[in-house]
Design an enzyme around this catalytic site. Structure first.
Site, PDB file in Angstrom:
ATOM      1  N   LEU A  67       0.882  -1.162   0.000  1.00  0.00           N
ATOM      2  CA  LEU A  67       0.000   0.000   0.000  1.00  0.00           C
ATOM      3  C   LEU A  67       0.918   1.210   0.000  1.00  0.00           C
ATOM      4  O   LEU A  67       1.925   1.226   0.730  1.00  0.00           O
ATOM      5  CB  LEU A  67      -0.899   0.019   1.245  1.00  0.00           C
ATOM      6  CG  LEU A  67      -1.960  -1.086   1.351  1.00  0.00           C
ATOM      7  CD1 LEU A  67      -2.703  -0.972   2.683  1.00  0.00           C
ATOM      8  CD2 LEU A  67      -2.955  -1.009   0.193  1.00  0.00           C
ATOM      9  N   ASP A  68       0.604   2.221  -0.801  1.00  0.00           N
ATOM     10  CA  ASP A  68       1.513   3.357  -0.876  1.00  0.00           C
ATOM     11  C   ASP A  68       1.497   4.175   0.416  1.00  0.00           C
ATOM     12  O   ASP A  68       0.675   3.959   1.310  1.00  0.00           O
ATOM     13  CB  ASP A  68       1.254   4.217  -2.120  1.00  0.00           C
ATOM     14  CG  ASP A  68      -0.093   4.925  -2.091  1.00  0.00           C
ATOM     15  OD1 ASP A  68      -0.433   5.511  -1.058  1.00  0.00           O
ATOM     16  OD2 ASP A  68      -0.800   4.895  -3.120  1.00  0.00           O
ATOM     17  N   PHE A  69       2.405   5.123   0.504  1.00  0.00           N
ATOM     18  CA  PHE A  69       2.656   5.882   1.721  1.00  0.00           C
ATOM     19  C   PHE A  69       1.393   6.544   2.271  1.00  0.00           C
ATOM     20  O   PHE A  69       1.167   6.590   3.478  1.00  0.00           O
ATOM     21  CB  PHE A  69       3.729   6.946   1.425  1.00  0.00           C
ATOM     22  CG  PHE A  69       4.236   7.676   2.629  1.00  0.00           C
ATOM     23  CD1 PHE A  69       5.037   7.041   3.572  1.00  0.00           C
ATOM     24  CD2 PHE A  69       3.932   9.015   2.826  1.00  0.00           C
ATOM     25  CE1 PHE A  69       5.520   7.718   4.682  1.00  0.00           C
ATOM     26  CE2 PHE A  69       4.407   9.698   3.931  1.00  0.00           C
ATOM     27  CZ  PHE A  69       5.205   9.042   4.860  1.00  0.00           C
ATOM     28  N   ASN A  70       0.538   7.045   1.380  1.00  0.00           N
ATOM     29  CA  ASN A  70      -0.653   7.780   1.802  1.00  0.00           C
ATOM     30  C   ASN A  70      -1.928   6.938   1.805  1.00  0.00           C
ATOM     31  O   ASN A  70      -3.031   7.496   1.911  1.00  0.00           O
ATOM     32  CB  ASN A  70      -0.854   9.004   0.899  1.00  0.00           C
ATOM     33  CG  ASN A  70       0.258  10.024   1.079  1.00  0.00           C
ATOM     34  OD1 ASN A  70       0.650  10.323   2.203  1.00  0.00           O
ATOM     35  ND2 ASN A  70       0.781  10.536  -0.017  1.00  0.00           N
ATOM     36  N   THR A  71      -1.787   5.629   1.660  1.00  0.00           N
ATOM     37  CA  THR A  71      -2.944   4.730   1.683  1.00  0.00           C
ATOM     38  C   THR A  71      -2.953   3.948   2.983  1.00  0.00           C
ATOM     39  O   THR A  71      -1.905   3.511   3.465  1.00  0.00           O
ATOM     40  CB  THR A  71      -2.904   3.759   0.491  1.00  0.00           C
ATOM     41  OG1 THR A  71      -2.941   4.516  -0.721  1.00  0.00           O
ATOM     42  CG2 THR A  71      -4.086   2.809   0.517  1.00  0.00           C
TER      43      THR A  71
END
Length: 278
Positions: free
Chosen positions: A139-143
């Site tokens: 999951l990306d940094f902002n997810t």
């Protein structure tokens, strides 16, 4: 009598071998593709391809498909030295796969180490002895939301492979107007970075004005795919939460930054309902 003696000698030798491995707390030699797949370096098929292409070495010599290795061997894959001790220890001490659910908050990276020294999800996972947690996708940094870990690299690769068709479900808040025409476009497919991307389903679930919430599902986990799809119809994702991975749902009471490990019965249920019905 000779046949009986031969059979007896074989049994005695097997017993001695078992005693030797047990005494030294070692694991019998294993096929190299099994060990490297267990470590999460790739699927067995991928690693078999590496071996066929001469990209794997054992003690300085090119590996052969099906060749067995032990903990003391030095392995290189694609030019990099591979630490196989954890994988052997896991094969010898754990007979069943372990699966961990983690509620990832925003602001954490899915990596053991980060050059920018950002917080990592691995800092919150329970410690393992003679094994390691392998993340199932990212999951990306902002997810935020549901992130899976397992002790089996082979299982991790199987769950991530596009051929598995495992559904990922997200709760998304967007800025902008999503018309019926745009919704149909996202369901029919949009070309992004040379590939056709699309939602399997898209459902409006609430919100007012420019901030509206939707639930969407995908059958693959391409990098930032949800954000890119909405961006293709001039909508910006302001909040993204993964709430389901296959048959596993983010537990409502699991707080951000906390984990829940599946029981052996739950692991069996997940494996059966994920793969046996395909």
């Amino acid at each position: 009598m000779q046949k009986l003696n031969t059979k007896t000698n074989r049994n005695i030798n097997r017993h001695r071998n078992k005693q030797r491995f047990s005494k030294n707390n070692a694991t019998p030699p294993q096929r190299i593709q099994k060990v490297l797949a267990q470590m999460g370096l790739g699927s067995r098929r991928q690693i078999e391809q590496w071996i066929a292409e001469g990209r794997v070495q054992i003690n300085g010599k090119t590996a052969v498909l099906g060749q067995t290795i032990s903990q003391s061997d030095k392995i290189r894959a694609n030019g990099k030295l591979v630490d196989i001790k954890h994988s052997f220890s896991h094969l010898g001490s754990l007979n069943k796969v372990r699966i961990l659910l983690y509620h990832k908050p925003e602001g954490e990276i899915v990596s053991v180490k980060d050059p920018k020294n950002r917080p990592t999800v691995f800092a919150h996972l329970p410690r393992l002895r003679n094994a390691k947690w392998i993340n199932v996708g990212r999951l990306d940094f902002n997810t935020s939301g549901l992130l899976l870990f397992t002790t089996s690299g082979e299982l991790a690769n199987r769950l991530m492979h596009p051929s598995s068709g495992i559904i990922r479900e997200y709760s998304v808040r967007i800025l902008g107007e999503l018309t019926l025409e745009s919704q149909q476009k996202l369901l029919s497919g949009v070309e992004i970075d040379g590939e056709l991307c699309q939602f399997q389903s898209l459902e409006e679930v609430g919100g007012t004005g420019a901030n509206r919430w939707y639930k969407v599902t995908l059958s693959e986990g391409k990098n930032r795919e949800v954000r890119k799809l909405f961006a293709s119809v001039n909508c910006t994702v302001s909040r993204l939460i993964r709430i389901r991975y296959g048959n596993l749902i983010l537990p409502p009471l699991l707080r951000r930054g906390k984990t829940y490990e599946l029981t052996p019965k739950e692991v069996s249920w997940f494996m059966k309902n994920t793969f046996d019905t395909r």
